[in-house]
Scaffold this motif. Structure first.
Motif, PDB file in Angstrom:
ATOM      1  N   TYR A  12      -2.508  -0.052  -0.546  1.00 52.19           N
ATOM      2  CA  TYR A  12      -1.396   0.902  -0.430  1.00 52.19           C
ATOM      3  C   TYR A  12      -0.047   0.192  -0.283  1.00 52.19           C
ATOM      4  O   TYR A  12       0.453  -0.381  -1.231  1.00 52.19           O
ATOM      5  CB  TYR A  12      -1.666   1.897   0.707  1.00 52.19           C
ATOM      6  CG  TYR A  12      -2.763   2.893   0.374  1.00 52.19           C
ATOM      7  CD1 TYR A  12      -2.649   3.732  -0.731  1.00 52.19           C
ATOM      8  CD2 TYR A  12      -3.910   2.991   1.150  1.00 52.19           C
ATOM      9  CE1 TYR A  12      -3.644   4.647  -1.051  1.00 52.19           C
ATOM     10  CE2 TYR A  12      -4.911   3.909   0.839  1.00 52.19           C
ATOM     11  CZ  TYR A  12      -4.765   4.737  -0.264  1.00 52.19           C
ATOM     12  OH  TYR A  12      -5.748   5.642  -0.572  1.00 52.19           O
ATOM     13  N   CYS A  13       0.532   0.169   0.902  1.00 49.89           N
ATOM     14  CA  CYS A  13       1.943  -0.250   0.965  1.00 49.89           C
ATOM     15  C   CYS A  13       2.108  -1.767   0.861  1.00 49.89           C
ATOM     16  O   CYS A  13       1.142  -2.529   0.901  1.00 49.89           O
ATOM     17  CB  CYS A  13       2.613   0.295   2.226  1.00 49.89           C
ATOM     18  SG  CYS A  13       2.450  -0.726   3.678  1.00 49.89           S
ATOM     19  N   THR A  15       2.966  -3.952   2.907  1.00 45.95           N
ATOM     20  CA  THR A  15       2.753  -4.784   4.099  1.00 45.95           C
ATOM     21  C   THR A  15       1.673  -5.835   3.849  1.00 45.95           C
ATOM     22  O   THR A  15       1.788  -6.970   4.312  1.00 45.95           O
ATOM     23  CB  THR A  15       2.376  -3.900   5.298  1.00 45.95           C
ATOM     24  OG1 THR A  15       3.375  -2.898   5.463  1.00 45.95           O
ATOM     25  CG2 THR A  15       2.250  -4.706   6.575  1.00 45.95           C
ATOM     26  N   GLY A  16       0.615  -5.427   3.145  1.00 49.43           N
ATOM     27  CA  GLY A  16      -0.439  -6.398   2.826  1.00 49.43           C
ATOM     28  C   GLY A  16      -1.408  -6.646   3.966  1.00 49.43           C
ATOM     29  O   GLY A  16      -1.787  -7.797   4.230  1.00 49.43           O
ATOM     30  N   CYS A  17      -1.835  -5.582   4.636  1.00 46.55           N
ATOM     31  CA  CYS A  17      -2.822  -5.747   5.716  1.00 46.55           C
ATOM     32  C   CYS A  17      -4.185  -6.115   5.124  1.00 46.55           C
ATOM     33  O   CYS A  17      -4.524  -5.694   4.024  1.00 46.55           O
ATOM     34  CB  CYS A  17      -2.981  -4.439   6.488  1.00 46.55           C
ATOM     35  SG  CYS A  17      -1.469  -3.904   7.306  1.00 46.55           S
ATOM     36  N   CYS A  45      -3.172   1.266   9.513  1.00 51.23           N
ATOM     37  CA  CYS A  45      -2.630   2.623   9.663  1.00 51.23           C
ATOM     38  C   CYS A  45      -3.643   3.617   9.070  1.00 51.23           C
ATOM     39  O   CYS A  45      -4.684   3.219   8.554  1.00 51.23           O
ATOM     40  CB  CYS A  45      -1.266   2.705   8.975  1.00 51.23           C
ATOM     41  SG  CYS A  45      -1.372   2.857   7.187  1.00 51.23           S
ATOM     42  N   GLY A  48      -4.844   2.772   5.546  1.00 50.72           N
ATOM     43  CA  GLY A  48      -5.783   1.656   5.514  1.00 50.72           C
ATOM     44  C   GLY A  48      -7.151   2.069   6.050  1.00 50.72           C
ATOM     45  O   GLY A  48      -8.192   1.692   5.504  1.00 50.72           O
ATOM     46  N   LEU A 175       2.413  -1.078   9.924  1.00 49.74           N
ATOM     47  CA  LEU A 175       2.094  -2.350  10.583  1.00 49.74           C
ATOM     48  C   LEU A 175       3.296  -3.280  10.631  1.00 49.74           C
ATOM     49  O   LEU A 175       3.277  -4.283  11.351  1.00 49.74           O
ATOM     50  CB  LEU A 175       0.881  -3.004   9.915  1.00 49.74           C
ATOM     51  CG  LEU A 175      -0.469  -2.571  10.527  1.00 49.74           C
ATOM     52  CD1 LEU A 175      -0.596  -3.071  11.971  1.00 49.74           C
ATOM     53  CD2 LEU A 175      -0.685  -1.061  10.513  1.00 49.74           C
TER      54      LEU A 175
HETATM   55 FE1  SF4 Z   1       0.377  -0.550   4.594  1.00 48.43          FE
HETATM   56 FE2  SF4 Z   1      -1.192  -1.873   6.281  1.00 48.43          FE
HETATM   57 FE3  SF4 Z   1      -1.151   0.787   6.287  1.00 48.43          FE
HETATM   58 FE4  SF4 Z   1      -2.269  -0.505   4.250  1.00 48.43          FE
HETATM   59  S1  SF4 Z   1      -2.983  -0.517   6.383  1.00 48.43           S
HETATM   60  S2  SF4 Z   1      -0.867   1.238   4.094  1.00 48.43           S
HETATM   61  S3  SF4 Z   1      -0.925  -2.294   4.070  1.00 48.43           S
HETATM   62  S4  SF4 Z   1       0.531  -0.598   6.841  1.00 48.43           S
END
Ligand code: SF4
Length: 688
Positions: A12-13, A15-17, A45, A48, A175
């Motif tokens: 998704y976003c 951030t790259g978790c 989040c 994720g 995150l």
């Molecule tokens: Fe973004 Fe991390 Fe949430 Fe995935 S888990 S949408 S990478 S903040």
């Protein structure tokens, strides 16, 4: 029962978790924490948490589809590839356009870029970075010599003043929001600038509720206050920057006196003063921004202004500082890095640079050459060309994008796409763009592929295959290679794995040259630039010098300009658009996640109680929102967290699509549309 965990990176976003996919008997059934990533340390989040739910949706595309007599019929891969290859061969190079994707891997973006320039020989390749951070790429490259986030995500926690402007970080990059809270618990002040008091604003020590589009005015006003008080960093300016005199001349104008800035932005004078003082005196101030800054006709100006205030206060090249553009999609940074843009090859090597053009032409060895060394069309310009210059563009190949929800002024986009002679869409689901296609090709999602993606902080991380794709779906790079082979270019697309593609790309890309799958296969991965195999990567840019020819940052005088379409008597409301925590982009994945869809099953329009009262509208009542481009019916959500006179619509929802209303007015340099500000009117729906 066969049970295993496969570590991967969130799709998704930006951030790259990292998290683990839980695989039971060969199928992904859940997610589980992976604690060793320094980005998210085992936390995720909601998106994720539920990132497994769409993977095995019954809606997945499983066979190629060819439109015959207006209806899609299933076809074999052989039939679909032959049809596409024959059609593509029938067009001249510049009659073709390609949209690559911020959702697929670096390797697949590289393959698509090579396909566009080497097989189709077209200059016209772009992707949806045009809609989110094109202003960042153009603006920061112009002043710092590098168009990316300057510091790392964990570094935000080191800051003493976190200044968030035009980013609802807690909902859209949760995150990264966690790092803001770490900084706050270490004593940092948090300043939040936005037309809405979002969940991010609720954590702020100071909330500046301004009118969308007045960013430059506010920042110039803060800079005037800083200079008047002698709070600028004179040593940093002297040693590391050019252009201070020009900047000073502009920001010291009476237009940017506290009173004038307050009247334009709607922010009280004392709050502007406090923000300027906290920001310039903290010792380490960081700016986080997102599309509230970039999605304007002044997007590049806004980005340069952010750079200006950071240079003025010496907040660059150190921990806890920086210009930190938070990119929206998982691999939008990587898609740009891979040259899925109309002006550059990989690593921002310009197509108009003769040496760069020769380098790629020589390396790729297409016997009939590659696309000429001229800039191509941006996606927003492609749509205008399709409607305004019939016959110039005739065919389009879209991979993993859905412009029929994401792009501004959807009536215009529909008109544009319908004027194509031949449209190929490659995706994991049928979407609003796919229904307009002549051929739809089923591809693999993140859980079905190996590869890399580059997050907003320039960290290159791995996806790892967890399950087989459904039906006959294929990897994006395999599909591209098969079309290339059918068009006579098998030798240039002979890769057997994603790793082979990465190796080829890295050899042509100085900022990725020191990376390989062995080095990337560790929790912290690597940040670019990483020019050699011994290089440790670069979490913080511009430590000693900027990437400009003389090593100095360029301060620039930026006069304030209003957005293109301002509220007036006929359309009196300022509309701004954005996202919510439960959904992502055009909703193709999150709206097929039962848990996320349950939380937020449709869109809404946020309005201030006084605006609602004036319209006679109650909470949850359906209203009509109308702009000069279109109208939608949508549920009213009344809240005092939004500024009076401003309304907000999330853009994820096809049934009340915000982009039916938005304006296709473009920043003159970045060609990014002004999705964050246009004029609308709202009408109560009268009972029959
Ligand atoms: Fe973004 Fe991390 Fe949430 Fe995935 S888990 S949408 S990478 S903040």
């Amino acid at each position: 029962m066969d049970l295993k965990y496969v570590q991967t990176t969130c799709p998704y976003c930006g951030t790259g978790c990292s998290f683990n996919l839980v695989v039971k008997d060969g199928k992904v059934v859940g997610t589980a924490p992976y604690h060793r990533s320094p980005v998210n340390e085992g936390k995720v989040c909601p998106k994720g948490t539920y990132a497994h739910e769409f993977i095995n949706s019954p809606d997945r595309l499983t066979k190629p589809l060819i439109k015959k007599d207006g209806k899609f019929v299933e076809a074999s891969w052989e039939e679909a590839i032959k049809l596409i290859a024959d059609k593509f061969k029938s067009y001249k190079p510049d009659e073709c356009a390609v949209l690559s994707s911020a959702r697929v891997s670096n390797e697949e973006n590289y393959a698509m870029m090579k396909f566009a320039r080497g097989v189709l020989k077209t200059r016209h390749i772009d992707h949806c970075a045009r809609l989110c951070h094109a202003s960042t790429v153009a603006g920061l490259a112009n002043i710092f010599g590098s168009g990316a986030m300057t510091n790392s995500i964990p570094d935000i926690a080191e800051s003493k003043c976190v200044f968030v402007i035009g980013s609802n970080t807690f909902e859209n990059h949760p995150l990264i929001g966690r790092q803001i809270m770490k900084a706050k618990s270490n004593g940092a002040k948090v300043v939040y600038v936005d037309p809405r008091k979002t969940p991010t604003g609720k954590q702020a020590d100071l909330f500046l509720q301004f009118y969308s589009g007045t960013d430059v005015c506010l920042l110039n006003g803060m800079m005037q206050e800083i200079i008047k008080n002698g709070w600028e960093n004179k040593e940093f300016i002297e040693k590391r920057c050019n252009g201070f005199d020009e900047l000073k001349k502009e920001v010291m104008k009476d237009d940017y006196s506290l009173e004038n800035v307050s009247s334009v932005t709607g922010v009280p004078v004392d709050d502007i003063k406090t923000a300027a003082e906290w920001f310039s005196k903290s010792g380490a101030s960081t700016i986080l921004y997102s599309m509230g800054i970039t999605q304007h006709t002044t997007g590049v100006d806004n980005v340069k202004s952010v750079g200006n205030i950071q240079m003025l206060t010496g907040n660059l090249g150190r921990p806890g500082t920086g210009v930190n553009a938070l990119r929206g999609q998982n691999n939008v940074q990587g898609a740009c890095d891979m040259g899925a843009l109309p002006v550059v090859f990989t690593g921002y090597q310009k197509v108009i640079d003769e040496a760069a053009h020769k380098k790629f032409a020589d390396a790729w060895k297409f016997p009939d050459g590659i696309a000429e060394g001229k800039n191509g069309y941006e996606v927003t310009v492609m749509m205008d060309v399709l409607t305004d210059k019939p016959g110039e563009l005739k065919c389009m190949y879209i991979m993993g994008e859905n412009p029929m929800i994401s792009d501004p002024d959807l009536t215009h986009v529909e008109h544009a796409l319908k004027s194509l002679e031949f449209l190929v869409v490659q995706d994991i689901f049928m979407n609003e763009t796919g229904v307009l296609a002549d051929v739809v090709l089923p591809s693999c999602c993140y859980a079905e592929k190996d590869g890399t993606q580059t997050s907003t902080e320039r960290r290159v991380q791995m996806w790892r295959k967890a399950q087989d794709p459904p039906g006959e779906a294929k990897l994006d790079w395999v599909i591209i290679s098969e079309i290339a082979k059918a068009m006579g270019y098998g030798e240039q697309f002979a890769w057997k794995s994603a790793e082979e593609i990465f190796t080829e790309m890295a050899a042509l890309t100085p900022s990725y040259a020191g990376m390989d799958y062995v080095r990337l296969n560790r929790p912290e991965a690597l940040h670019w630039p990483c020019p050699t195999k011994e290089h440790p990567g670069t979490p913080i840019l511009h430590i000693e010098k900027f990437g400009m020819p003389d090593g100095k940052g360029l301060m620039t005088a930026i006069p304030f300009k209003y957005q293109q379409e301002r509220p007036d008597a006929e359309y009196p409301i300022l509309l701004t658009t954005g996202r919510c925590i439960w959904h992502w982009h055009t909703g193709t994945m999150t709206r097929r996640s039962e848990s996320l869809e349950r939380e937020e099953p449709t869109g809404w329009i946020e309005m201030h109680p006084e605006d609602a009262k004036a319209l006679g509208v109650k909470n949850n009542e359906m209203v009509k929102a109308i702009s000069r481009r279109g109208e939608i019916t949508i549920k009213a959500r009344i809240t005092d967290t939004i500024k009076k006179g401003v309304m907000f619509i999330p853009f994820h929802f096809v049934e009340c699509a915000a982009n039916m209303l938005t304006i296709n007015a473009l920043d003159p340099i970045a060609k990014i549309p002004e999705s964050k500000a246009c004029a609308i009117k709202v009408e109560k729906i009268q009972e029959a």
